[in-house]
Scaffold this active site. Structure first.
Site, PDB file in Angstrom:
ATOM      1  N   HIS A 122      36.574  35.870  42.506  1.00 25.22           N
ATOM      2  CA  HIS A 122      36.209  35.728  40.973  1.00 25.22           C
ATOM      3  C   HIS A 122      34.644  35.837  40.768  1.00 25.22           C
ATOM      4  O   HIS A 122      33.986  35.469  41.513  1.00 25.22           O
ATOM      5  CB  HIS A 122      36.507  34.131  40.635  1.00 25.22           C
ATOM      6  CG  HIS A 122      36.574  34.318  39.063  1.00 25.22           C
ATOM      7  ND1 HIS A 122      35.292  33.750  38.585  1.00 25.22           N
ATOM      8  CD2 HIS A 122      37.576  33.918  38.304  1.00 25.22           C
ATOM      9  CE1 HIS A 122      35.677  33.817  37.232  1.00 25.22           C
ATOM     10  NE2 HIS A 122      37.110  33.731  37.130  1.00 25.22           N
ATOM     11  N   GLU A 124      32.562  34.663  39.011  1.00 22.61           N
ATOM     12  CA  GLU A 124      31.650  33.611  38.775  1.00 22.61           C
ATOM     13  C   GLU A 124      31.128  33.252  40.138  1.00 22.61           C
ATOM     14  O   GLU A 124      30.015  33.012  40.373  1.00 22.61           O
ATOM     15  CB  GLU A 124      32.299  32.496  38.072  1.00 22.61           C
ATOM     16  CG  GLU A 124      31.332  31.252  38.019  1.00 22.61           C
ATOM     17  CD  GLU A 124      32.068  30.097  37.412  1.00 22.61           C
ATOM     18  OE1 GLU A 124      32.945  30.009  36.550  1.00 22.61           O
ATOM     19  OE2 GLU A 124      31.714  28.863  37.824  1.00 22.61           O
ATOM     20  N   SER A 219      43.381  35.194  33.888  1.00 17.81           N
ATOM     21  CA  SER A 219      42.425  34.280  33.485  1.00 17.81           C
ATOM     22  C   SER A 219      42.548  32.931  34.694  1.00 17.81           C
ATOM     23  O   SER A 219      43.795  32.397  34.666  1.00 17.81           O
ATOM     24  CB  SER A 219      42.510  33.644  32.076  1.00 17.81           C
ATOM     25  OG  SER A 219      41.851  32.483  32.036  1.00 17.81           O
TER      26      SER A 219
END
Ligand code: F3S
Length: 762
Positions: A122, A124, A219
């Site tokens: 991911h 992030e 998501s």
């Protein structure tokens, strides 16, 4: 049916801030790029593209352009690289994420090993890892594998990590490291809105008969909501857009839960509710709240546990829509309306489900597609489908509506069904964006990539805005799945059609080519338009393909330029003389369809005609006279004068204009006589004519002269055989020349064309 919406559904504060910054930047600079997808929602990414906000994975060619660092944040190295570039950098890293960066940097400096709970791929997490000196990423409580060599550990989580998993991981890591007498600090970095959403998801899933989780499958936080809901409810559906809403999901239930991730636009939540309202009447929309205060991205990271669930607040459909809509009355929103007043100028309506005070007006111009509004066709309480259109009068409180626009979209959406099956359609795109053109068809967005507009390169996309294109849907690109890696989760937007004009043009070109080659058979006669001349021939357009008619195939006579025979832009018949499909070449002939010069001459000239001509070439045996272009006749030396002439050049010169009589025309050869037009000299009968002296007749005397001439030539050239080897004279002429014989007889085996070409090659 009642709808319960999970708390904090839709864009979180961090996403809202990033989207706003991107839009403001695009407005200010005309364009903006996001470093990676701004959020994990393809619908939003597509929408942003229409506002000139594009995703860039590589900025090397974006000199000076504004680049937005998305809410996920980036690693220290990437941040340094971006900030040292010549780009305008706008940092939209969410405050929660930035807080984590600061924390791991601080603890790394103090020698802590960082343990990040989250998904290693991911963005992030990749960003967080880039701020650590050394770290380990733990995906879940079942895969804890932490190196033992460090003394101090800091454990924190991806902002959207599962709350339940965090607690499980915490317990296991604590046990594992504390046994080894390590220092362990935990920092619950799961963001406030994630806590809120996940807690609300549990509540909604427990109390509703079915749950819709709305968002993009790529998501992370929406997937977490789906997982949480699935733990407490058997009827959980992932909804990526309104087409996923199925009547069988909602037909027999009285309470439906709606959950949406932080990257789900509120407009989509509202559309889903709208669609359901059309399928089954929605009685009320309620919000399941779990914490009293609104989350903002600016607040410090909470380490508090989730507060107890608050009581559900009931809202009307109107309140629900107002809460979840970007605007309560959004332009383009589809509504059902009930007619409350019919006038000559239009129709006043009550907007269903939007409260009794909500009314709208449909101008008569907005009623019928063909403009044929007739008030008599409508009555009070009739229901009509409408779309909200922009207000023309800001003071007027009534919502401006169009029935015509709804009908038009309905028709266009009907047409899209055929388009989706591959039917060709016509559309004028209204916008040029990076990489192609955008247009609207009903509720669908049509994207035509720049490379699909025509065969060949499109330099200026703007030139195609507003122009009608003939289009066909392109099949979706196949995703490339790398072995050992997860399949991409990108799901194409069902309301976006990627179309091409080029495929149609290419097909037509292929069909035209097939038809062309079908016709291009040797000896076929076909019409073609002369397009241009070159020194070596003429290019002729046949069925829009250029074919060459070589200059040597244009005329039977020698020409210096194709324009002597053909006219530009004029259509002629040509014969196919050579076809090379592999090389894509066709040779045409024009002269082959024209009469040869002697065929023309045969129609025009006859034995006995008197002609005028010009001496073109002179040989010992006679002179060639051009009667007209391409038509020559021969005056034998014996036919020049009545007197003895040894060599034609004694009497004639090249260029002399002469008059002669055609005395023979056979085998395409014309023989001429000049002397036939001259009076024969008077022969004195009693004179001491040698013939009389010898008792020879006139003809015998002529033959004798000829014989003497023959002998004379033979003597001069070393005999008969030597003469034949060196003389230009045709053999028959030499042997057959006699008084009264025509030249046609003389040249019966003589090939004039061959002779001419040999002459030219000398
Ligand atoms: Fe959103 Fe920031 Fe949380 S982007 S989900 S508020 S970490």
């Amino acid at each position: 049916m009642q709808i319960v919406v999970g708390e904090a559904s839709g864009f979180c504060g961090g996403v809202k801030q990033a989207v706003k910054l991107a839009k403001d930047t695009a407005k200010k600079y005309g364009i903006a790029y996001t470093y990676g997808a701004l959020i994990h929602n393809q619908l939003v990414i597509d929408q942003l593209e229409t506002e000139n906000i594009f995703v860039a994975e590589d900025i090397t060619e974006l000199h000076g352009k504004p680049i937005i660092i998305r809410s996920h944040g980036v690693s220290k190295a990437v941040e340094t690289k971006l900030k040292s570039s010549d780009n305008i950098i706008i940092d939209a890293t969410c405050a929660y994420v930035k807080n984590i960066h600061n924390k791991v940097a601080e603890y790394s400096a103090k020698g802590y090993h960082i343990v990040v709970l989250g998904k290693a791929t991911h963005p992030e997490v990749q960003g967080i890892v880039g701020w650590c000196n050394h770290c380990t990423v733990v995906p879940n409580s079942k895969a804890i594998n932490i190196p033992n060599q460090y003394e101090k550990y800091l454990v924190l989580a991806q902002t959207t990590f599962s709350v339940v998993e965090y607690e499980l991981c915490k317990e296991k890591i604590e046990n594992l490291l504390k046994i080894n007498a390590k220092t362990v600090e935990f920092f619950n970095s799961i963001c406030y809105t994630t806590l809120c959403r996940q807690s609300s998801a549990e509540k909604v899933a427990k109390e509703c008969q079915a749950v819709y989780v709305i968002g993009d499958k790529s998501s992370s936080n929406t997937n977490k909501l789906f997982q949480v809901a699935c733990q407490f409810n058997k009827s959980v559906y992932f909804i990526t857009d309104v087409t996923d809403v199925k009547s069988e999901h909602i037909n027999n239930i009285t309470k439906l839960g709606i959950l949406a991730g932080a990257s789900t636009p509120e407009g989509l939540i509202m559309e889903v509710i709208n669609i359901m309202d059309q399928e089954i009447k929605v009685d009320a929309v309620a919000e399941a709240t779990v914490i009293p205060t609104e989350a903002t991205a600016e607040v410090a990271v909470s380490t508090e546990t989730v507060k107890p669930v608050k009581t559900e607040e009931s809202m009307s459909m109107a309140e629900g829509l107002k809460k979840y809509g970007v605007k309560s009355y959004r332009e383009g929103m589809k509504l059902k309306a009930t007619i409350i007043k019919v006038e000559q100028t239009g129709v006043s309506v009550a907007l269903d489900g939007l409260g009794k005070n909500d009314s709208g007006f449909i101008d008569k111009e907005e009623m019928e597609l063909d403009g044929s509004y007739n008030p008599d066709n409508y009555k009070i309480n009739d229901q009509v489908d409408v779309i909200i259109i922009p207000k023309t009068d800001a003071k007027n409180k009534a919502v401006n509506l169009s029935k015509k626009a709804f009908d038009s979209i309905k028709i266009e959406d009907e047409a899209v069904k055929k388009i989706l099956q591959g039917e060709e359609f016509t559309l004028a795109c209204n916008q040029a964006i990076k990489g192609g053109l955008l247009g609207k068809l009903g509720t669908y967005t049509i994207f035509v990539p720049a490379g699909q507009i025509k065969i060949g390169y499109v330099k200026n996309l703007e030139e195609y805005v507003g122009k009608k294109l003939r289009l066909r849907i392109l099949p979706p690109k196949e995703e490339v799945v790398v072995e050992g890696q997860e399949a991409p989760k990108h799901r194409p937007n069902p309301k976006r059609i990627v179309a091409s004009q080029k495929v149609i043009l290419e097909e037509e070109k292929t069909a035209r080519e097939e038809a062309f080659w079908e016709v291009m058979q040797i000896n076929n006669i076909i019409k073609g338009k002369v397009k241009r001349f070159t020194p070596f021939g003429a290019f002729v357009s046949i069925m829009n393909f250029d074919c060459l008619a070589h200059i040597s195939d244009l005329s039977w006579t020698k020409i210096a330029d194709p324009s002597e025979v053909l006219e530009l832009n004029k259509t002629y018949e040509f014969v196919v003389i050579k076809v090379d499909r592999e090389a894509g070449k066709v040779s045409l002939g024009y002269k082959q369809l024209q009469k040869r010069p002697y065929e023309l001459a045969a129609e025009k000239y006859h034995v006995g005609d008197i002609i005028k001509g010009k001496v073109e070439r002179i040989k010992d045996f006679g002179a060639f006279v051009e009667i007209e272009k391409g038509i020559d006749g021969l005056v034998h030396v014996s036919e020049i004068t009545h007197s003895w002439t040894k060599n034609a050049s004694e009497v004639l010169n090249v260029g002399d204009e002469i008059e002669a009589k055609i005395i023979g025309f056979e085998n395409n050869k014309i023989t001429l006589s000049i002397k036939a037009l001259q009076e024969a000299p008077v022969v004195e009968e009693v004179k001491e004519s040698s013939s009389e002296k010898s008792g020879m007749s006139k003809s015998e005397s002529f033959a004798n002269r000829a014989s003497r001439a023959d002998a004379s030539r033979g003597d001069r050239k070393g005999g008969k055989s030597a003469r034949r080897e060196n003389s230009d004279e045709p053999r028959e002429w030499v042997t057959s020349a006699s008084s009264g014989a025509t030249f046609a007889d003389i040249f019966k085996d003589f090939d004039m064309d061959k002779f001419d070409s040999e002459e030219e090659s000398k």
